[in-house]
Design an enzyme around this catalytic site. Structure first.
Site, PDB file in Angstrom:
ATOM      1  N   SER A   1       4.077   0.254   7.885  1.00 29.91           N
ATOM      2  CA  SER A   1       3.547   1.551   7.446  1.00 29.91           C
ATOM      3  C   SER A   1       2.198   1.799   8.086  1.00 29.91           C
ATOM      4  O   SER A   1       1.614   2.851   7.928  1.00 29.91           O
ATOM      5  CB  SER A   1       3.359   1.589   5.927  1.00 29.91           C
ATOM      6  OG  SER A   1       4.366   0.916   5.261  1.00 29.91           O
TER       7      SER A   1
ATOM      8  N   GLN B   1      -2.397 -12.445   7.843  1.00 30.03           N
ATOM      9  CA  GLN B   1      -2.591 -12.102   6.425  1.00 30.03           C
ATOM     10  C   GLN B   1      -1.958 -13.181   5.536  1.00 30.03           C
ATOM     11  O   GLN B   1      -2.527 -13.577   4.514  1.00 30.03           O
ATOM     12  CB  GLN B   1      -1.974 -10.730   6.143  1.00 30.03           C
ATOM     13  CG  GLN B   1      -1.965 -10.348   4.681  1.00 30.03           C
ATOM     14  CD  GLN B   1      -1.661  -8.880   4.452  1.00 30.03           C
ATOM     15  OE1 GLN B   1      -2.554  -8.067   4.472  1.00 30.03           O
ATOM     16  NE2 GLN B   1      -0.395  -8.538   4.241  1.00 30.03           N
TER      17      GLN B   1
ATOM     18  N   HIS C   1       9.142   0.859   3.219  1.00 26.42           N
ATOM     19  CA  HIS C   1      10.265   0.856   4.163  1.00 26.42           C
ATOM     20  C   HIS C   1      11.138  -0.363   3.854  1.00 26.42           C
ATOM     21  O   HIS C   1      10.874  -1.112   2.889  1.00 26.42           O
ATOM     22  CB  HIS C   1       9.755   0.842   5.606  1.00 26.42           C
ATOM     23  CG  HIS C   1       8.732  -0.222   5.877  1.00 26.42           C
ATOM     24  ND1 HIS C   1       9.025  -1.566   5.822  1.00 26.42           N
ATOM     25  CD2 HIS C   1       7.414  -0.147   6.169  1.00 26.42           C
ATOM     26  CE1 HIS C   1       7.947  -2.265   6.094  1.00 26.42           C
ATOM     27  NE2 HIS C   1       6.946  -1.425   6.300  1.00 26.42           N
TER      28      HIS C   1
ATOM     29  N   HIS D   1       9.581  -3.780   3.038  1.00 26.17           N
ATOM     30  CA  HIS D   1       9.143  -3.990   1.648  1.00 26.17           C
ATOM     31  C   HIS D   1      10.346  -4.258   0.741  1.00 26.17           C
ATOM     32  O   HIS D   1      10.307  -5.128  -0.133  1.00 26.17           O
ATOM     33  CB  HIS D   1       8.423  -2.744   1.114  1.00 26.17           C
ATOM     34  CG  HIS D   1       7.160  -2.392   1.834  1.00 26.17           C
ATOM     35  ND1 HIS D   1       7.039  -1.261   2.613  1.00 26.17           N
ATOM     36  CD2 HIS D   1       5.962  -3.026   1.880  1.00 26.17           C
ATOM     37  CE1 HIS D   1       5.811  -1.210   3.104  1.00 26.17           C
ATOM     38  NE2 HIS D   1       5.140  -2.264   2.685  1.00 26.17           N
TER      39      HIS D   1
ATOM     40  N   MET E   1       0.850  -1.195   0.000  1.00 30.72           N
ATOM     41  CA  MET E   1       0.000   0.000   0.000  1.00 30.72           C
ATOM     42  C   MET E   1       0.890   1.250   0.000  1.00 30.72           C
ATOM     43  O   MET E   1       0.452   2.335   0.379  1.00 30.72           O
ATOM     44  CB  MET E   1      -0.944  -0.011   1.204  1.00 30.72           C
ATOM     45  CG  MET E   1      -1.920  -1.179   1.147  1.00 30.72           C
ATOM     46  SD  MET E   1      -3.463  -0.884   2.029  1.00 30.72           S
ATOM     47  CE  MET E   1      -2.868  -0.653   3.690  1.00 30.72           C
TER      48      MET E   1
ATOM     49  N   GLN F   1       6.268 -11.716   6.937  1.00 35.16           N
ATOM     50  CA  GLN F   1       5.836 -12.571   8.059  1.00 35.16           C
ATOM     51  C   GLN F   1       5.265 -11.745   9.212  1.00 35.16           C
ATOM     52  O   GLN F   1       4.531 -12.252  10.048  1.00 35.16           O
ATOM     53  CB  GLN F   1       7.055 -13.363   8.541  1.00 35.16           C
ATOM     54  CG  GLN F   1       6.757 -14.465   9.500  1.00 35.16           C
ATOM     55  CD  GLN F   1       8.053 -15.028  10.073  1.00 35.16           C
ATOM     56  OE1 GLN F   1       9.152 -14.709   9.600  1.00 35.16           O
ATOM     57  NE2 GLN F   1       7.929 -15.845  11.081  1.00 35.16           N
TER      58      GLN F   1
HETATM   59  O1  PAF Z   1      -0.015  -5.789   3.638  1.00 37.22           O
HETATM   60  C1  PAF Z   1      -0.457  -4.864   2.928  1.00 37.22           C
HETATM   61  O2  PAF Z   1       0.207  -3.848   2.705  1.00 37.22           O
HETATM   62  C2  PAF Z   1      -1.856  -5.006   2.326  1.00 37.22           C
HETATM   63  O3  PAF Z   1      -2.727  -5.639   3.200  1.00 37.22           O
HETATM   64  C3  PAF Z   1      -1.859  -5.660   0.941  1.00 37.22           C
HETATM   65  C4  PAF Z   1      -1.403  -7.118   1.008  1.00 37.22           C
HETATM   66  C5  PAF Z   1      -0.965  -4.890  -0.016  1.00 37.22           C
HETATM   67  C6  PAF Z   1      -3.292  -5.656   0.367  1.00 37.22           C
HETATM   68  O4  PAF Z   1      -3.781  -4.358   0.241  1.00 37.22           O
END
Ligand code: PAF
Length: 210
Positions: A209, A176, A50, A53, A46, A171
């Site tokens: 974030s 998720q 940082h 990612h 999203m 992780q």
């Molecule tokens: O983890 C995230 O940043 C969000 O939940 C994702 C997987 C990009 C879905 O919008």
């Protein structure tokens, strides 16, 4: 300097950066995908990127000839009282950070209308979602009812648009990862899920974030 930033800076010095193509529509991604070389790894985000990612980008780069990053603040995973309106939107800085890694080929950065066209859901009737029975009863799902339904829905859309060979998630967001693995397994999506280890701040907190 943080270990990963140091590592990133070294890589930049060592290799010429790839040019990153920023695509705004699903049609452009599909056209681009048809020409992509080798296998494709997708890091969905999203934005407000940082080092966590960027570490997923590095993992994807290790495994795939083509690396895609999606940047989309997904309205459907925010409840009405949550911070959708004020969530950081830093596309230019994010693309610059990805460029500095030297490892990203394209960024998919759609706007809300591209992902959820107004009028396409008949005013909320017949609006399709990926639902996960029981998920609102556990962990973050219990604190944020509807959150995982929104996450699963947007990830399903991203998988259909980008058609990656593998999807990379951190992780840190453990539930998720479980939810997306179930989505892939139960709904017969093709990509494999790769879960990267958390990257931590100096005080030990996993970077985020959110
Ligand atoms: O983890 C995230 O940043 C969000 O939940 C994702 C997987 C990009 C879905 O919008």
């Amino acid at each position: 300097m943080h270990r990963l930033l140091r590592h990133t800076a070294r890589r930049v010095a060592q290799q010429q950066c790839r040019t990153i193509t920023v695509l705004r529509t699903a049609d452009d991604v599909r056209a681009w995908r048809g020409d992509a070389r080798g296998t494709v790894g997708l890091v969905p985000t999203m934005g407000a990127l940082h080092d966590g990612h960027l570490s997923l980008v590095e993992l994807a780069r290790r495994d795939h000839a083509t690396v895609a990053v999606s940047i989309f603040v997904n309205p459907r995973q925010f409840a009405a009282h949550e911070d959708f309106g004020t969530y950081p939107r830093t596309l230019d800085a994010d693309v610059a950070a990805l460029h500095a890694t030297g490892g990203v080929d394209f960024v998919f950065a759609p706007d809300g209308e591209e992902m959820y066209p107004k009028g396409s859901d008949h005013g909320g009737l017949l609006r399709p979602y990926i639902d996960l029975e029981g998920v609102d009863g556990v962990g973050e799902g219990a604190r944020r009812p509807g959150f995982f339904r929104g996450v699963a829905t947007v990830v399903a859309k991203l998988l259909n648009i980008v058609r990656p060979d593998a999807l990379y998630l951190g992780q840190k967001d453990g539930l998720q990862c479980v939810v997306i693995q179930r989505l892939i397994d139960d709904l017969n999506f093709d990509p494999s899920l790769v879960v990267g280890p958390p990257v931590r701040e100096a005080d030990g907190l996993a970077m985020s974030s959110r």
